[in-house]
Scaffold this active site. Structure first.
Site, PDB file in Angstrom:
ATOM      1  N   GLY A  11       2.279   1.927  10.524  1.00 10.50           N
ATOM      2  CA  GLY A  11       3.285   2.871  10.433  1.00 10.50           C
ATOM      3  C   GLY A  11       4.058   3.327  11.649  1.00 10.50           C
TER       4      GLY A  11
ATOM      5  N   ASN B 264       0.984  -1.054  -0.003  1.00  5.49           N
ATOM      6  CA  ASN B 264      -0.049  -0.223  -0.124  1.00  5.49           C
ATOM      7  C   ASN B 264       0.956   1.337  -0.155  1.00  5.49           C
ATOM      8  OD1 ASN B 264      -1.596   2.112   0.471  1.00  5.49           O
ATOM      9  ND2 ASN B 264      -2.153   1.709   2.663  1.00  5.49           N
TER      10      ASN B 264
ATOM     11  N   GLU C   5      -5.719  -5.327  10.528  1.00  8.36           N
ATOM     12  CA  GLU C   5      -4.442  -4.220  10.681  1.00  8.36           C
ATOM     13  C   GLU C   5      -4.647  -3.366  11.928  1.00  8.36           C
ATOM     14  OE1 GLU C   5      -2.494  -3.187   6.684  1.00  8.36           O
ATOM     15  OE2 GLU C   5      -4.147  -1.652   7.290  1.00  8.36           O
TER      16      GLU C   5
ATOM     17  N   LYS D  76       0.101   4.198  -0.356  1.00  4.31           N
ATOM     18  CA  LYS D  76      -0.475   5.370   0.344  1.00  4.31           C
ATOM     19  C   LYS D  76      -0.312   6.715  -0.573  1.00  4.31           C
ATOM     20  CE  LYS D  76       0.574   3.558   4.782  1.00  4.31           C
ATOM     21  NZ  LYS D  76       0.162   3.563   6.089  1.00  4.31           N
TER      22      LYS D  76
ATOM     23  N   GLU E 123      -6.555   4.571   7.882  1.00  2.19           N
ATOM     24  CA  GLU E 123      -6.363   6.033   7.604  1.00  2.19           C
ATOM     25  C   GLU E 123      -7.699   6.826   7.042  1.00  2.19           C
ATOM     26  OE1 GLU E 123      -2.797   5.515   5.495  1.00  2.19           O
ATOM     27  OE2 GLU E 123      -1.945   4.941   7.057  1.00  2.19           O
TER      28      GLU E 123
ATOM     29  N   HIS F  75      -9.487   1.156   4.802  1.00  2.00           N
ATOM     30  CA  HIS F  75      -8.062   1.420   5.551  1.00  2.00           C
ATOM     31  C   HIS F  75      -8.394   2.268   6.744  1.00  2.00           C
ATOM     32  CE1 HIS F  75      -3.919   2.439   6.440  1.00  2.00           C
ATOM     33  NE2 HIS F  75      -3.683   1.323   5.524  1.00  2.00           N
TER      34      HIS F  75
ATOM     35  N   SER G 277       3.366  -2.726   9.941  1.00  2.00           N
ATOM     36  CA  SER G 277       4.728  -2.516  10.226  1.00  2.00           C
ATOM     37  C   SER G 277       5.308  -4.111   9.893  1.00  2.00           C
ATOM     38  CB  SER G 277       5.227  -2.092  11.683  1.00  2.00           C
ATOM     39  OG  SER G 277       4.658  -0.999  11.869  1.00  2.00           O
TER      40      SER G 277
HETATM   41  C1  PEP Z   1      -0.800  -0.113   5.896  1.00  2.00           C
HETATM   42  O1  PEP Z   1      -0.745   0.837   5.479  1.00  2.00           O
HETATM   43  O2  PEP Z   1      -1.810  -0.905   5.450  1.00  2.00           O
HETATM   44  C2  PEP Z   1       0.331  -0.594   6.633  1.00  2.00           C
HETATM   45  C3  PEP Z   1       0.396  -1.775   7.226  1.00  2.00           C
HETATM   46  O3  PEP Z   1       1.331   0.358   6.912  1.00  2.00           O
HETATM   47  P1  PEP Z   1       2.863   0.022   7.597  1.00  2.00           P
HETATM   48  O4  PEP Z   1       3.289  -1.331   6.947  1.00  2.00           O
HETATM   49  O5  PEP Z   1       3.640   1.141   7.155  1.00  2.00           O
HETATM   50  O6  PEP Z   1       2.337  -0.110   8.956  1.00  2.00           O
END
Ligand code: PEP
Length: 254
Positions: free
Chosen positions: A176, A13, A170, A15, A100, A98, A216
């Site tokens: 992040g 992703n 998630e 973003k 975000e 997501h 992460s």
């Molecule tokens: C994500 O954006 O779905 C995500 C898991 O980000 P990160 O791997 O940076 O934690």
């Protein structure tokens, strides 16, 4: 169904990162470094770069996906992009819900459901994201939160709909932040999600659904996470913006 028969999906992703030139450069590097794999490889880029990305990966096993879509086919929804428009581009996967988007753009379980259904009507596989925040985890209500998110996101889903979808677990506190859920914490929730799918549909259907972990994930922790019985792939943010890291994660899926 045994884990080894489920589809493994390693998804990036990106973003809101990379302009057109940077998109070409990073995808070219990823193409060169990606190991041979049976896993489905998906990279979800900003919508404006989908065409560039698709042209850059022609002839490879890399799928290009979207990060969101609107449920209406067309209309007065300034700034939005419909599932129908994505389909006309040849997009086959889109992230929906997501955290975000939930946090900054007012996404709700109801709109996640509408977006997922719009994807399915356009033969796009929705990657449906669910996850608890830190205070929910600390207050031991992770399962309640996840159950509500899943049940609402899957309202009116048929068995075919869920089999054509991907669920991404998630935990928000791991996105992040550099804090990964332990492999056991991630497995526990992914297994819980599969149990909810059994309740809503049936065991055979639930066993066929790809459930990813995201938060992460990186080259160091991917192997252990991906080896868990109910974790069938990863949704990767930060580490998908580095070709070596992304390629290393893909190699852990074998
Ligand atoms: C994500 O954006 O779905 C995500 C898991 O980000 P990160 O791997 O940076 O934690």
């Amino acid at each position: 169904m045994n884990k080894s028969l489920r589809k493994v999906v390693i998804a990036g992703n990106w973003k809101m990162n990379k302009n057109v030139e940077e998109t070409k450069l990073l995808l070219t590097e990823i193409k060169e470094k990606l190991p041979k794999t049976d896993a489905t490889i998906l990279i979800c880029v900003p919508a404006i770069n989908i065409e560039t990305a698709m042209n850059t990966v022609i002839g490879t096993n890399i799928n290009i996906g979207a990060q969101n879509c609107h449920w209406e086919k067309s209309g007065a929804f300034t700034g939005e992009i419909s599932a129908d428009m994505l389909k006309s581009f040849g997009v086959e996967y889109a992230i929906v819900g997501h955290s975000e988007r939930r946090q900054y753009f007012g996404e709700t379980d109801e709109t996640v459901n509408k977006r997922a259904i719009a994807c399915l009507h356009n033969n796009i596989h929705p990657v449906i994201c669910v996850g608890e925040n830190l205070s929910e985890r600390e207050n031991n209500i992770t399962e309640t939160v996840i159950k509500t998110q899943i049940e609402k996101a899957l309202t009116d889903f048929t068995k075919d709909d869920i089999i054509n979808s991907i669920i991404a677990y998630e935990p928000i506190w791991a996105i992040g932040t550099g804090k990964t859920a332990s492999a056991q914490q991630a497995e526990d929730v992914c297994k819980f999600i599969r149990n909810i799918l059994t309740e809503i549909f049936d065991n055979e259907t639930a066993q066929a659904v790809t459930i990813q972990y995201g938060g992460s994930m990186n080259a160091k922790n991917a192997r252990e996470l991906l080896s868990m019985e109910n974790i069938d792939g990863g949704l990767i943010g930060g580490a998908s913006l580095n070709a070596d890291d992304f390629a290393n994660i893909v190699s852990c899926a074998e």
